[in-house]
Design an enzyme around this catalytic site. Structure first.
Site, mmCIF file in Angstrom:
data_model
loop_
_atom_site.group_PDB
_atom_site.id
_atom_site.type_symbol
_atom_site.label_atom_id
_atom_site.label_comp_id
_atom_site.label_asym_id
_atom_site.label_seq_id
_atom_site.Cartn_x
_atom_site.Cartn_y
_atom_site.Cartn_z
ATOM 1 N N ARG A 1 32.927 39.704 33.427
ATOM 2 C CA ARG A 1 33.110 38.487 34.222
ATOM 3 C C ARG A 1 31.757 37.948 34.698
ATOM 4 O O ARG A 1 31.515 36.741 34.680
ATOM 5 C CB ARG A 1 34.027 38.804 35.402
ATOM 6 C CG ARG A 1 34.457 37.606 36.247
ATOM 7 C CD ARG A 1 35.619 38.035 37.139
ATOM 8 N NE ARG A 1 35.871 37.139 38.245
ATOM 9 C CZ ARG A 1 36.647 36.069 38.192
ATOM 10 N NH1 ARG A 1 37.235 35.751 37.051
ATOM 11 N NH2 ARG A 1 36.854 35.314 39.256
ATOM 12 N N HIS B 1 34.409 44.817 34.824
ATOM 13 C CA HIS B 1 34.175 43.606 35.607
ATOM 14 C C HIS B 1 32.830 42.967 35.266
ATOM 15 O O HIS B 1 32.614 41.778 35.557
ATOM 16 C CB HIS B 1 34.227 43.937 37.104
ATOM 17 C CG HIS B 1 34.401 42.743 37.986
ATOM 18 N ND1 HIS B 1 35.537 41.968 37.984
ATOM 19 C CD2 HIS B 1 33.581 42.177 38.899
ATOM 20 C CE1 HIS B 1 35.413 40.988 38.856
ATOM 21 N NE2 HIS B 1 34.229 41.083 39.426
ATOM 22 N N ARG C 1 39.879 38.075 35.377
ATOM 23 C CA ARG C 1 39.892 39.336 36.111
ATOM 24 C C ARG C 1 40.769 40.329 35.347
ATOM 25 O O ARG C 1 41.686 39.947 34.617
ATOM 26 C CB ARG C 1 40.454 39.144 37.519
ATOM 27 C CG ARG C 1 39.643 38.200 38.408
ATOM 28 C CD ARG C 1 40.279 38.110 39.780
ATOM 29 N NE ARG C 1 39.536 37.258 40.706
ATOM 30 C CZ ARG C 1 39.810 35.972 40.938
ATOM 31 N NH1 ARG C 1 40.837 35.398 40.325
ATOM 32 N NH2 ARG C 1 39.099 35.274 41.783
#
Length: 290
Positions: A231, A228, A124
């Site tokens: 991820r 993000h 993260r």
């Protein structure tokens, strides 16, 4: 929720002092300050205050309770723009050429290693920016992530190539005598008088967006992918590798959930989309079996 309720409380105090009356006018005036937000985010914040008012009404008389039907409708989440290995190679090459400002002679190397960790380990954004040098174990090739989302901590084993890159970066900092103490941040600002202060998450996003724009890694609307999205891509690539090797992906999902810091595999399912490479790998595996 605490932050949202404190914002609501501060608004009421500024406009109503110590009055205990809740009216539709005050609620709507507060909501008008949040119209810049995404409809889904705005709806969630309004629901937080509504839930508090429902709780408050159990023991106190209130004159107003907002109706859910008046809240903005939630919009579907924005699909991630998956960053391929070829895309990431371009971005990392551009990062290596970043001009160093006077205060940060290792800007290019710092941004590059940060993006490499996000892409290869699925961290993260906040986990990365909180990492300190003492969190890396060069003997075991692991990162220690302390007290992250849901107050969980975990060890993240690094691929050998990533661990080698990280050791090389830290050795460069040691030779240059640039914030090489164990309690210094890994993603470091470069300012000598702030040796123990890391980059903010906002600056990391700014660097990422500038690099994506410079090499043309954009989504269908011409926007840089979200940070993000790395991820998302990490988890989908892991699933595709298991299918390609003929391994039991369902069993390994619990391993993946632990690696990325999820409470259980159900949280990991949110990130797993049926992309063309993943679909092809699963189809080939099905063909071999049946």
């Amino acid at each position: 929720e605490t932050r949202i309720l404190l914002h609501w409380d501060g608004f009421l105090y500024r406009h109503q002092g110590r009055s205990r009356t809740i009216s539709s006018e005050s609620f709507n005036a507060w909501a008008a300050q949040l119209t810049h937000l995404n409809p889904s985010v705005l709806r969630n914040r309004l629901k937080i205050v509504r839930n508090f008012l429902c709780f408050h009404s159990r023991q106190h008389k209130i004159g107003f309770l907002p109706e859910l039907e008046t809240f903005p409708r939630a919009v579907p989440p924005r699909l991630p723009r998956l960053v391929s290995e070829a895309d990431m190679a371009q971005i990392l090459a551009a990062a290596a050429k970043l001009e160093p400002p006077p205060t940060n002679p290792l800007r290019a190397q710092t941004v590059r290693i940060a993006l490499l960790l996000l892409f290869c380990c699925g961290l993260r954004r906040g986990e990365l920016t909180r990492l300190k040098l003492c969190d890396f174990d060069p003997e075991e090739n692991t990162l220690r992530i302390d007290s992250t989302k849901f107050h969980k901590s975990r060890l993240v084993p690094l691929p050998l190539s990533v661990a080698a890159e990280l050791r090389e970066y830290l050795e460069l900092r040691r030779r240059r005598r640039e914030a090489s103490q164990k309690d210094c941040f890994l993603y470091w600002t470069g300012r000598r008088w702030e040796a123990k202060k890391g980059y903010t998450a906002i600056s990391l996003v700014d660097n990422w967006q500038q690099l994506c724009l410079s090499v043309g890694v954009l989504d269908e609307r011409g926007r840089p992918p979200r940070l993000h999205d790395l991820r998302h891509g990490f988890m989908i690539r892991a699933l595709a590798r298991w299918h390609k090797r003929g391994e039991d992906a369902q069993t390994k999902l619990s391993h993946l959930a632990a690696y990325v810091g999820h409470v259980n595999p159900a949280s990991t399912h949110y990130y797993l989309q049926l992309t063309p490479p993943l679909s092809q790998a699963a189809s080939r595996r099905f063909h071999r079996c049946c």
